[in-house]
Design a protein around this motif. Structure first.
Motif, PDB file in Angstrom:
ATOM      1  N   GLU A   1      11.149  16.940 -15.342  1.00  0.00           N
ATOM      2  CA  GLU A   1      11.147  15.855 -16.329  1.00  0.00           C
ATOM      3  C   GLU A   1      11.492  14.515 -15.662  1.00  0.00           C
ATOM      4  O   GLU A   1      10.848  13.486 -15.918  1.00  0.00           O
ATOM      5  N   TYR A   2      12.477  14.532 -14.787  1.00  0.00           N
ATOM      6  CA  TYR A   2      12.933  13.321 -14.096  1.00  0.00           C
ATOM      7  C   TYR A   2      11.897  12.823 -13.089  1.00  0.00           C
ATOM      8  O   TYR A   2      11.548  11.632 -13.046  1.00  0.00           O
ATOM      9  N   LEU A   3      11.362  13.751 -12.286  1.00  0.00           N
ATOM     10  CA  LEU A   3      10.450  13.368 -11.207  1.00  0.00           C
ATOM     11  C   LEU A   3       9.109  12.858 -11.707  1.00  0.00           C
ATOM     12  O   LEU A   3       8.432  12.088 -11.008  1.00  0.00           O
ATOM     13  N   SER A   4       8.700  13.252 -12.901  1.00  0.00           N
ATOM     14  CA  SER A   4       7.404  12.815 -13.415  1.00  0.00           C
ATOM     15  C   SER A   4       7.380  11.329 -13.770  1.00  0.00           C
ATOM     16  O   SER A   4       6.312  10.756 -13.994  1.00  0.00           O
ATOM     17  N   LEU A   5       8.565  10.682 -13.794  1.00  0.00           N
ATOM     18  CA  LEU A   5       8.650   9.258 -14.144  1.00  0.00           C
ATOM     19  C   LEU A   5       9.246   8.384 -13.050  1.00  0.00           C
ATOM     20  O   LEU A   5       8.891   7.206 -12.934  1.00  0.00           O
ATOM     21  N   ILE A   6      10.133   8.934 -12.245  1.00  0.00           N
ATOM     22  CA  ILE A   6      10.963   8.098 -11.369  1.00  0.00           C
ATOM     23  C   ILE A   6      10.175   7.473 -10.217  1.00  0.00           C
ATOM     24  O   ILE A   6      10.658   6.549  -9.553  1.00  0.00           O
ATOM     25  N   GLY A   7       8.943   7.935  -9.971  1.00  0.00           N
ATOM     26  CA  GLY A   7       8.109   7.333  -8.931  1.00  0.00           C
ATOM     27  C   GLY A   7       7.872   5.846  -9.163  1.00  0.00           C
ATOM     28  O   GLY A   7       7.739   5.071  -8.209  1.00  0.00           O
TER      29      GLY A   7
ATOM     30  N   VAL B   1       0.840  -1.205   0.000  1.00  0.00           N
ATOM     31  CA  VAL B   1       0.000   0.000   0.000  1.00  0.00           C
ATOM     32  C   VAL B   1       0.876   1.257   0.000  1.00  0.00           C
ATOM     33  O   VAL B   1       0.625   2.210  -0.757  1.00  0.00           O
ATOM     34  N   LEU B   2       1.917   1.263   0.829  1.00  0.00           N
ATOM     35  CA  LEU B   2       2.821   2.417   0.879  1.00  0.00           C
ATOM     36  C   LEU B   2       3.525   2.635  -0.458  1.00  0.00           C
ATOM     37  O   LEU B   2       3.761   3.782  -0.863  1.00  0.00           O
ATOM     38  N   SER B   3       3.875   1.558  -1.144  1.00  0.00           N
ATOM     39  CA  SER B   3       4.553   1.669  -2.438  1.00  0.00           C
ATOM     40  C   SER B   3       3.659   2.341  -3.477  1.00  0.00           C
ATOM     41  O   SER B   3       4.126   3.170  -4.274  1.00  0.00           O
ATOM     42  N   LEU B   4       2.382   1.981  -3.479  1.00  0.00           N
ATOM     43  CA  LEU B   4       1.440   2.607  -4.409  1.00  0.00           C
ATOM     44  C   LEU B   4       1.290   4.102  -4.117  1.00  0.00           C
ATOM     45  O   LEU B   4       1.237   4.931  -5.031  1.00  0.00           O
ATOM     46  N   ILE B   5       1.272   4.439  -2.818  1.00  0.00           N
ATOM     47  CA  ILE B   5       1.203   5.855  -2.432  1.00  0.00           C
ATOM     48  C   ILE B   5       2.468   6.587  -2.881  1.00  0.00           C
ATOM     49  O   ILE B   5       2.410   7.731  -3.361  1.00  0.00           O
ATOM     50  N   ALA B   6       3.629   5.914  -2.739  1.00  0.00           N
ATOM     51  CA  ALA B   6       4.906   6.529  -3.124  1.00  0.00           C
ATOM     52  C   ALA B   6       4.955   6.830  -4.615  1.00  0.00           C
ATOM     53  O   ALA B   6       5.478   7.872  -5.032  1.00  0.00           O
ATOM     54  N   ILE B   7       4.424   5.924  -5.448  1.00  0.00           N
ATOM     55  CA  ILE B   7       4.408   6.149  -6.896  1.00  0.00           C
ATOM     56  C   ILE B   7       3.656   7.437  -7.222  1.00  0.00           C
ATOM     57  O   ILE B   7       4.146   8.300  -7.963  1.00  0.00           O
ATOM     58  N   LEU B   8       2.464   7.569  -6.655  1.00  0.00           N
ATOM     59  CA  LEU B   8       1.657   8.760  -6.912  1.00  0.00           C
ATOM     60  C   LEU B   8       2.311  10.016  -6.335  1.00  0.00           C
ATOM     61  O   LEU B   8       2.327  11.083  -6.974  1.00  0.00           O
ATOM     62  N   GLY B   9       2.862   9.879  -5.120  1.00  0.00           N
ATOM     63  CA  GLY B   9       3.461  11.036  -4.458  1.00  0.00           C
ATOM     64  C   GLY B   9       4.644  11.607  -5.212  1.00  0.00           C
ATOM     65  O   GLY B   9       4.759  12.827  -5.379  1.00  0.00           O
ATOM     66  N   VAL B  10       5.535  10.733  -5.708  1.00  0.00           N
ATOM     67  CA  VAL B  10       6.733  11.210  -6.414  1.00  0.00           C
ATOM     68  C   VAL B  10       6.380  11.701  -7.818  1.00  0.00           C
ATOM     69  O   VAL B  10       6.811  12.782  -8.239  1.00  0.00           O
ATOM     70  N   ASN B  11       5.588  10.932  -8.554  1.00  0.00           N
ATOM     71  CA  ASN B  11       5.286  11.310  -9.941  1.00  0.00           C
ATOM     72  C   ASN B  11       4.479  12.601 -10.055  1.00  0.00           C
ATOM     73  O   ASN B  11       4.678  13.391 -10.978  1.00  0.00           O
ATOM     74  N   TYR B  12       3.556  12.809  -9.107  1.00  0.00           N
ATOM     75  CA  TYR B  12       2.678  13.979  -9.211  1.00  0.00           C
ATOM     76  C   TYR B  12       3.056  15.091  -8.226  1.00  0.00           C
ATOM     77  O   TYR B  12       2.884  16.273  -8.532  1.00  0.00           O
ATOM     78  N   GLY B  13       3.550  14.713  -7.059  1.00  0.00           N
ATOM     79  CA  GLY B  13       3.945  15.724  -6.082  1.00  0.00           C
ATOM     80  C   GLY B  13       5.361  16.225  -6.270  1.00  0.00           C
ATOM     81  O   GLY B  13       5.678  17.372  -5.932  1.00  0.00           O
ATOM     82  N   GLY B  14       6.229  15.373  -6.865  1.00  0.00           N
ATOM     83  CA  GLY B  14       7.626  15.745  -7.055  1.00  0.00           C
ATOM     84  C   GLY B  14       7.823  17.006  -7.878  1.00  0.00           C
ATOM     85  O   GLY B  14       8.556  17.919  -7.469  1.00  0.00           O
ATOM     86  N   PRO B  15       7.174  17.109  -9.051  1.00  0.00           N
ATOM     87  CA  PRO B  15       7.333  18.334  -9.851  1.00  0.00           C
ATOM     88  C   PRO B  15       6.888  19.595  -9.110  1.00  0.00           C
ATOM     89  O   PRO B  15       7.460  20.672  -9.323  1.00  0.00           O
ATOM     90  N   VAL B  16       5.890  19.469  -8.245  1.00  0.00           N
ATOM     91  CA  VAL B  16       5.444  20.625  -7.452  1.00  0.00           C
ATOM     92  C   VAL B  16       6.547  21.062  -6.491  1.00  0.00           C
ATOM     93  O   VAL B  16       6.833  22.254  -6.326  1.00  0.00           O
ATOM     94  N   VAL B  17       7.192  20.066  -5.844  1.00  0.00           N
ATOM     95  CA  VAL B  17       8.292  20.368  -4.921  1.00  0.00           C
ATOM     96  C   VAL B  17       9.448  21.014  -5.678  1.00  0.00           C
ATOM     97  O   VAL B  17      10.041  21.999  -5.212  1.00  0.00           O
ATOM     98  N   ALA B  18       9.778  20.482  -6.853  1.00  0.00           N
ATOM     99  CA  ALA B  18      10.879  21.046  -7.650  1.00  0.00           C
ATOM    100  C   ALA B  18      10.601  22.495  -8.016  1.00  0.00           C
ATOM    101  O   ALA B  18      11.500  23.343  -8.013  1.00  0.00           O
ATOM    102  N   GLY B  19       9.327  22.801  -8.314  1.00  0.00           N
ATOM    103  CA  GLY B  19       8.958  24.167  -8.661  1.00  0.00           C
ATOM    104  C   GLY B  19       9.097  25.127  -7.508  1.00  0.00           C
ATOM    105  O   GLY B  19       9.273  26.341  -7.711  1.00  0.00           O
ATOM    106  N   ALA B  20       9.015  24.593  -6.265  1.00  0.00           N
ATOM    107  CA  ALA B  20       9.123  25.445  -5.081  1.00  0.00           C
ATOM    108  C   ALA B  20      10.568  25.662  -4.648  1.00  0.00           C
ATOM    109  O   ALA B  20      10.836  26.494  -3.778  1.00  0.00           O
ATOM    110  N   MET B  21      11.503  24.906  -5.246  1.00  0.00           N
ATOM    111  CA  MET B  21      12.913  25.050  -4.885  1.00  0.00           C
ATOM    112  C   MET B  21      13.518  26.247  -5.627  1.00  0.00           C
ATOM    113  O   MET B  21      13.009  26.706  -6.642  1.00  0.00           O
TER     114      MET B  21
END
Length: 456
Positions: free
Chosen positions: A132-138, A100-120
């Protein structure tokens, strides 16, 4: 009828368990260096971008790893007490939890990662590569989470060599994928950062298939999923007692790494590049301490399950001594050859010019980081996770982050200020963990001890 497999952890001992894990970790920590090398062929900005957001991937991975290893610690304690029925049921319970945690991690990194990168605080070029990298690496993180389930089962049963083979598969697939991504292959054009991310995803999936096959078809270890699901609440409770506080520390540390990257980016692109190249290079030194900590966790968990506390203490001392010797030797080589190492990744003369001093600070941090890893993992596998996690988080956010900012910005020490703060951070946390282990409060937290207390 073939008898059920038995754990061979205590029969193999530290060297029998850790020897294949050294190869395992050597392969694991070569992967970031390989990725960084190929990304630097795209551009320094691509390498810096992926390095800047790698802590986010590490946060997700640590979230899964701590959960899996917390479950393995409880299962290991029960198997150490020769209770294979509840031990295997515990494996099933934490496996369901990690899925269950792994499925959450996939969504969190692929969709939340680009948002975090934009805030850096990244330049436009660096931010573009990061998104570009974060949208896939989840997907890689998710497959890695599924693989952790099988990795811990193999460690519990004293068969870590299969994890080594799976990591060799990961490394090989990732290497060829990177070559194709950067240089192309026949009619396939270079795909840059996207290709590097897809190479990692493909490698993680292949290594997952291998360890799953080893557990189910080679060793034929039976995990009673139905029984685990029926007793899920009872079985997962002691796992959460370790995992809940233990998850916070690595997540907090990787958050700290992202803050350091944010500060470095605010200083200059040069500071960010130097920080990324140095940190990723010294990650390779972790192979010794991580391998020994994994072997030590498996052994100490079973010793605690048997209430052999003095033997557990002696094991910790042996593991810490050997890890300190090994990481110091390896870090010394990194310091000695700092110039050739940096020239592998960049031709920027400004980066190379300050390489020695940056690597020196990385070298000074290694003994403390090793102590943190070995003692921290030993405390977690005994069930004593809350104090060390809370104290480490307090040190990071109340001491280390403010210190890093003050040294880097107001005092204008730049990258050197960040690395000085990192050395002091590792040192303070190592001292706290050392004295916590020495106080032996961990003897009260094993499931066997608690079970005895509840029955009396």
């Amino acid at each position: 009828m073939k008898s059920a497999p038995k754990s061979r952890v205590l029969d193999k001992g530290l060297w029998g368990m850790s020897a294949p894990m050294f190869v395992d970790q050597a392969v694991t920590y070569t992967i970031p260096l390989v990725d960084m090398y190929f990304l630097s062929r795209v551009s320094d900005s691509a390498a810096a971008a992926v390095g800047a957001v790698t802590p986010l991937v590490f946060v997700a991975n640590a979230f899964l790893q701590v959960s899996a290893f917390a479950g393995a610690s409880i299962a290991g304690q029960r198997i150490g007490a020769n209770d294979y029925l509840r031990g295997n049921a515990t494996i099933g319970a934490y496996s369901l939890f990690v899925v269950v945690l792994s499925l959450i991690a996939i969504l969190g990194v692929n969709y939340g990662g680009p948002v975090v990168a934009g805030a850096m605080n990244l330049s436009n070029a660096v931010e573009g590569y990061a998104v570009e990298y974060l949208s896939l690496i989840g997907w890689m993180v998710g497959f890695w989470g599924f693989r952790l389930i099988y990795q811990t089962i193999l460690n519990i049963y004293g068969a870590p060599k299969w994890n080594t083979f799976s990591n060799i598969i990961f490394f090989t697939v990732n290497l060829f994928g990177n070559v194709i991504a950067v240089y192309g292959f026949h009619s396939f054009p270079p795909t840059g950062v996207t290709g590097v991310a897809l190479a990692s995803v493909s490698a993680a999936f292949c290594s997952l298939l291998f360890v799953a096959s080893a557990v189910h078809f080679k060793l034929r270890i039976h995990v009673p999923i139905k029984a685990s699901f029926a007793q899920f609440g009872i079985l997962i409770a002691p796992v959460l007692m370790i995992a809940a506080p233990a998850i916070l520390e690595p997540m907090s540390f990787q958050g700290y790494m992202m803050v350091l990257n944010w500060i470095a980016a605010g200083v200059s692109d040069l500071a960010l590049k130097v920080k990324i190249y140095t940190y990723n290079t010294f990650l390779f030194c972790l192979m010794i301490s991580i391998a020994l900590s994994m072997a030590t966790e498996a052994i100490i968990a079973q010793r605690v399950g048997r209430k052999e506390f003095d033997l557990a203490h002696l094991q910790l001392k042996q593991s810490l001594t050997m890890s300190l010797i090994g990481t110091t030797i390896l870090a010394s080589l990194w310091l000695l050859f700092n110039q050739p190492i940096l020239k592998m990744f960049t031709s920027d003369p400004d980066v190379i010019a300050i390489g020695f001093w940056v690597f020196l600070l990385g070298f000074l941090a290694e003994p403390m980081r090793t102590t943190n890893i070995i003692i921290g993992s030993a405390l977690r596998c005994t069930g004593d996770a809350a104090f060390t996690s809370v104290s480490s988080i307090a040190v990071i956010w109340l001491f280390s982050v403010p210190l890093a900012y003050v040294l880097a910005i107001p005092l204008q020490l730049g990258i050197f200020g960040l690395l000085i703060a990192a050395v002091l951070d590792e040192g303070v946390r190592a001292i706290i963990k050392y004295y916590r282990w020495k106080a032996r409060k961990w003897q009260k937290y094993g499931v066997g001890v608690k079970g005895q207390a509840h029955s009396s």
